[in-house]
Design a protein around this motif. Structure first.
Motif, mmCIF file in Angstrom:
data_model
loop_
_atom_site.group_PDB
_atom_site.id
_atom_site.type_symbol
_atom_site.label_atom_id
_atom_site.label_comp_id
_atom_site.label_asym_id
_atom_site.label_seq_id
_atom_site.Cartn_x
_atom_site.Cartn_y
_atom_site.Cartn_z
ATOM 1 N N SER A 147 25.125 6.346 6.521
ATOM 2 C CA SER A 147 25.226 6.866 7.894
ATOM 3 C C SER A 147 26.414 7.717 8.010
ATOM 4 O O SER A 147 26.754 8.393 9.064
ATOM 5 N N VAL A 148 27.658 7.278 7.247
ATOM 6 C CA VAL A 148 28.854 8.058 7.489
ATOM 7 C C VAL A 148 29.120 9.224 6.408
ATOM 8 O O VAL A 148 30.382 9.623 6.345
ATOM 9 N N VAL A 149 28.093 9.233 5.512
ATOM 10 C CA VAL A 149 28.480 10.417 4.716
ATOM 11 C C VAL A 149 28.293 12.004 5.268
ATOM 12 O O VAL A 149 27.342 11.974 6.034
ATOM 13 N N THR A 150 29.086 12.672 5.180
ATOM 14 C CA THR A 150 29.042 13.985 5.790
ATOM 15 C C THR A 150 27.851 14.791 5.426
ATOM 16 O O THR A 150 27.195 14.573 4.173
ATOM 17 N N ALA A 151 27.722 15.702 6.084
ATOM 18 C CA ALA A 151 26.601 16.900 5.880
ATOM 19 C C ALA A 151 26.749 17.405 4.661
ATOM 20 O O ALA A 151 25.743 18.061 3.898
ATOM 21 N N GLY A 152 28.162 17.731 3.906
ATOM 22 C CA GLY A 152 28.572 18.345 2.805
ATOM 23 C C GLY A 152 28.250 17.216 1.621
ATOM 24 O O GLY A 152 28.830 17.350 0.774
ATOM 25 N N VAL B 28 30.165 2.578 12.917
ATOM 26 C CA VAL B 28 30.886 3.110 11.703
ATOM 27 C C VAL B 28 31.522 4.493 12.029
ATOM 28 O O VAL B 28 30.589 5.140 12.491
ATOM 29 N N VAL B 29 32.642 4.651 11.849
ATOM 30 C CA VAL B 29 33.248 6.055 11.994
ATOM 31 C C VAL B 29 34.028 6.416 10.615
ATOM 32 O O VAL B 29 34.850 5.820 10.126
ATOM 33 N N SER B 30 33.689 7.633 10.148
ATOM 34 C CA SER B 30 34.115 8.097 8.860
ATOM 35 C C SER B 30 35.146 9.253 9.368
ATOM 36 O O SER B 30 35.073 9.773 10.098
ATOM 37 N N MET B 31 36.227 9.353 8.740
ATOM 38 C CA MET B 31 37.328 10.381 9.230
ATOM 39 C C MET B 31 38.222 10.845 7.800
ATOM 40 O O MET B 31 38.162 10.005 6.984
ATOM 41 N N ASP B 32 39.069 11.777 8.250
ATOM 42 C CA ASP B 32 40.014 12.363 7.233
ATOM 43 C C ASP B 32 41.290 11.685 7.424
ATOM 44 O O ASP B 32 41.763 11.798 8.634
ATOM 45 N N LEU B 33 41.953 10.930 6.442
ATOM 46 C CA LEU B 33 43.394 10.600 6.687
ATOM 47 C C LEU B 33 44.155 10.902 5.677
ATOM 48 O O LEU B 33 43.517 11.001 4.268
ATOM 49 N N THR C 87 47.427 2.566 15.933
ATOM 50 C CA THR C 87 47.452 4.086 16.677
ATOM 51 C C THR C 87 47.194 4.888 15.744
ATOM 52 O O THR C 87 46.639 6.171 16.132
ATOM 53 N N THR C 88 47.620 4.773 14.258
ATOM 54 C CA THR C 88 47.309 6.131 13.395
ATOM 55 C C THR C 88 45.903 6.600 13.318
ATOM 56 O O THR C 88 45.630 7.593 12.860
ATOM 57 N N PHE C 89 44.846 5.426 13.565
ATOM 58 C CA PHE C 89 43.643 6.146 13.620
ATOM 59 C C PHE C 89 43.283 7.246 14.374
ATOM 60 O O PHE C 89 42.346 7.806 13.961
ATOM 61 N N LYS C 90 44.044 7.113 15.471
ATOM 62 C CA LYS C 90 43.834 8.208 16.414
ATOM 63 C C LYS C 90 44.107 9.487 15.867
ATOM 64 O O LYS C 90 43.272 10.575 16.320
ATOM 65 N N ASP C 91 44.852 9.668 14.870
ATOM 66 C CA ASP C 91 45.146 10.936 14.081
ATOM 67 C C ASP C 91 44.135 11.265 12.989
ATOM 68 O O ASP C 91 44.291 12.450 12.571
ATOM 69 N N GLY C 92 43.182 10.455 12.845
ATOM 70 C CA GLY C 92 41.918 10.820 11.793
ATOM 71 C C GLY C 92 41.336 12.248 12.398
ATOM 72 O O GLY C 92 41.187 12.400 13.646
ATOM 73 N N THR C 93 40.894 13.069 11.491
ATOM 74 C CA THR C 93 40.415 14.324 11.885
ATOM 75 C C THR C 93 38.912 14.330 11.150
ATOM 76 O O THR C 93 38.504 13.375 10.224
ATOM 77 N N ASN C 94 38.034 15.053 11.539
ATOM 78 C CA ASN C 94 36.891 15.356 11.203
ATOM 79 C C ASN C 94 35.885 14.186 11.090
ATOM 80 O O ASN C 94 35.399 13.542 10.144
ATOM 81 N N LYS C 95 35.941 13.501 12.484
ATOM 82 C CA LYS C 95 35.455 11.939 12.423
ATOM 83 C C LYS C 95 34.001 12.277 12.597
ATOM 84 O O LYS C 95 33.346 13.180 13.308
ATOM 85 N N LEU C 96 33.256 11.319 12.097
ATOM 86 C CA LEU C 96 31.720 11.326 12.012
ATOM 87 C C LEU C 96 31.233 10.095 12.379
ATOM 88 O O LEU C 96 31.737 8.925 11.665
ATOM 89 N N VAL C 97 30.396 9.769 13.584
ATOM 90 C CA VAL C 97 29.973 8.383 14.039
ATOM 91 C C VAL C 97 28.712 8.230 13.418
ATOM 92 O O VAL C 97 27.794 9.107 13.708
#
Length: 620
Positions: free
Chosen positions: A441-446, A487-492, A580-590
């Protein structure tokens, strides 16, 4: 006032010394030893209420709860959650019986009983309540006659909109069979909301526009006791945003507890209120947690709050730390003031005995005393049948959800949450992190999959065990992860991942030693000797990650400049537990619910075996 985790001196815990009927001569003095006995205050109370006393004081008894967390059923006394010291305790039907009994005792003694709570009545609940959005617990609180409650941090587990539904009533559209393991108003069960009033003096709208008041719920509730006004101020801990999902509190501000309460005092005075009680969802931890009617060496944020609240405030009912205590604390003028807590999970009730001077309309502070009572549940105590009936209805309704088999544990193995002494990972922490990393469920569309998973240990509430049939059920898995986080995936970047690992020991987490993230897809070693030093990089050597996210290949060093796909629950994604560094994650997918990540992983790896706890290690 950001006081979470700060140890506060016990110097202001006071003893009542000069005891005479001339109340102006009753003084308070500092004490550094154990909490003074309540015998002295109790003696003053009884002297003032003698039949021949010149003045007829008004008796007010408060029956206080905190941190119930939806624990409707009795927990076996083999668990610490099912006893106080060695006494079996808890269970809603037994709690109801005690409260009703004590209410009758109060009335027989000429006192007015009022039932209050200091937050976390719902949230992080067992499946029996959580499967129905905690509607059964609110119904139970209505049954026992709860009248007013402060909002705790766990009341926000499903967001403030859901909390407002708890107050107002109404059903969610979960569908006939429920959704995501939850089912609002199942069968023919309606939901009318809470009969009691939630209070949230320091939970305010960031933007007042469109709201009838500046707070989420009313700040105060005024009740009359024999014609005299008594006010309750409801307060949650200011540090709530650090320990709940940000999505559920977006648009809310949590203000300083002391400043908020003290600013309300003159407003209450204008309304003719002199007797004031604060219901505070913040607490302390005594040095001796077994002495439930004592207050030995208390430390924690609520102690400093109690020392600084306006002298016009007469008593503080608290919670949050799940500890029982019965403290007397000096207010800013050196006068004694109660600070109490009734443990957690419905195992205790605090009874506060207060006297109101009918002439001044104020609580007589030197005469107030309290005692914590155990909710005993042995065979000699008869539980309340109406509560057993309520529980029985929902036990039947929850069976299809709870009994669904989702896997098995390899024979002879254990999947426990206890952390390994060398490093801090656990078999269950590894399993949960592996499940989140594998969740589609947290795999991106790509098609980009997470290669690293990070899980907060505080979100793991029980060991994973099989039932008597040798099955792992959904109910059993839910007891492990009861928060319904997503669960949330993101770029770090690698540097951000390294920073997150450092935050386990630095900043607000410095010295706690309790927030070692459970990991999947990486391994590292940290230096014990450096972990407590201020602003120290606690890691040594090289952080390793699975090459291309494949655990079957040799690990390679973490590249600070590279970008990695990381998955965590939404609590961490929002910066919870001070990561707090989690807040800087980008391209988040819930994605889906964290319990579903675990469920799917168990089904795919049936039977599951414990992994080696070698992902995190320590030196020297």
């Amino acid at each position: 006032m950001h006081l979470n985790g700060r140890r506060v001196s016990a110097l202001s815990v006071v003893a009542l010394t000069s005891l005479t009927l001339g109340l102006g001569n009753i003084a308070a003095s500092d004490a550094t030893a154990a909490r003074p006995s309540s015998t002295q205050a109790k003696s003053v109370y009884h002297q003032l209420t003698q039949p021949k006393a010149k003045k007829k004081y008004i008796k007010l008894d408060l029956l206080a709860l905190n941190d119930f967390h939806g624990n409707l059923e009795t927990v076996p006394s083999t668990s610490s959650s099912g006893r106080i010291n060695n006494t079996p305790a808890g269970g809603a039907a037994y709690l109801a019986r005690l409260i009703r009994h004590e209410r009758t005792v109060s009335r027989d003694n000429g006192a007015k009983p009022i039932t209050v709570a200091a937050g976390d009545l719902i949230g992080a609940s067992p499946l029996l309540s959580a499967a129905f959005h905690d509607e059964p617990t609110i119904k139970f609180m209505n049954q026992i006659g709860l009248q007013v409650a402060s909002v705790g941090n766990h009341e926000f587990d499903e967001g403030y909109r859901e909390l407002r539904r708890m107050q107002r009533g109404g059903c969610l559209a979960d569908g006939p069979d429920g959704a995501n393991g939850q089912n609002s108003c199942p069968g023919d069960q309606g939901f009318d909301g809470a009969d009691f009033q939630y209070l949230s003096a320091n939970v305010k709208w960031a933007d007042r526009a469109g709201h009838s008041r500046d707070t989420l719920f009313p700040s105060t509730k005024i009740m009359k006791v024999r014609g005299v006004k008594v006010a309750f101020i409801g307060m949650t801990l200011e540090g709530t945003p650090a320990i709940v999902s940000q999505a559920g509190i977006q648009g809310l501000d949590f203000t300083d507890e002391v400043e908020t309460a003290n600013a309300l005092v003159p407003k209450l005075r204008k309304k003719g209120v002199k007797s004031i009680v604060v219901l505070l969802h913040e607490g302390v931890t005594p040095a001796d947690t077994t002495a439930y009617n004592d207050c030995t060496g208390p430390a924690g944020p609520a102690l400093e709050i109690a020392q600084k609240l306006s002298p016009a405030i007469d008593a503080i009912v608290s919670g949050h730390t799940h500890q029982p205590y019965n403290c007397v604390v000096a207010d800013p003028k050196g006068q004694p003031r109660l600070l109490t807590s009734a443990a957690s999970f419905g195992r205790m009730v605090t009874k506060l005995h207060l006297l109101i001077d009918p002439a001044t309309r104020d609580i007589v502070r030197p005469a107030e005393y309290a005692h914590n009572m155990i909710v005993e549940n042995d065979a000699s105590v008869a539980p309340s049948q109406d509560v057993l009936d309520l529980i029985g209805v929902y036990k039947t309704l929850v069976e299809p959800i709870a009994n669904k088999v989702i896997g098995h544990i390899d024979p002879g193995s254990q999947i426990v949450k206890t952390a390994d002494s060398n490093g801090g990972d656990s078999p269950l922490g590894n399993l949960i992190a592996d499940g989140q990393k594998a969740d589609d469920s947290v795999v991106t569309a790509g098609g980009v999959k997470p290669v690293i998973a990070l899980m907060n240990p505080g979100g793991i509430r029980a060991d994973l065990v099989e039932n008597s049939n040798g099955d792992v059920t959904y109910g059993g898995a839910f007891s492990v992860q009861p928060f319904n986080n997503f669960v949330v995936s993101m770029d770090l970047t690698g540097a951000q991942i390294r920073a997150l690992l450092n935050q386990q020991w630095n900043g607000p987490n410095e010295g706690t030693g309790q927030k070692i993230l459970q990991v999947s897809g990486l391994s590292y070693t940290w230096d014990v000797s450096e972990a407590g030093a201020p602003s120290t990089d606690a890691l040594v050597g090289t952080v390793l990650v699975d090459a291309d996210g494949d655990p079957a290949t040799a690990q390679v060093p973490l590249d600070d400049a590279a970008t990695y796909r990381v998955v965590a629950n939404n609590f961490l994604s929002d910066g919870g537990d001070n990561f707090t560094t989690f807040k800087d994650g980008t391209n988040k997918l819930v994605g889906g619910l964290d319990i579903d990540s675990l469920r799917k992983f168990l089904l795919a790896h049936d039977p599951v075996s414990p992994t080696a706890t070698d992902r995190i290690s320590q030196t020297p």
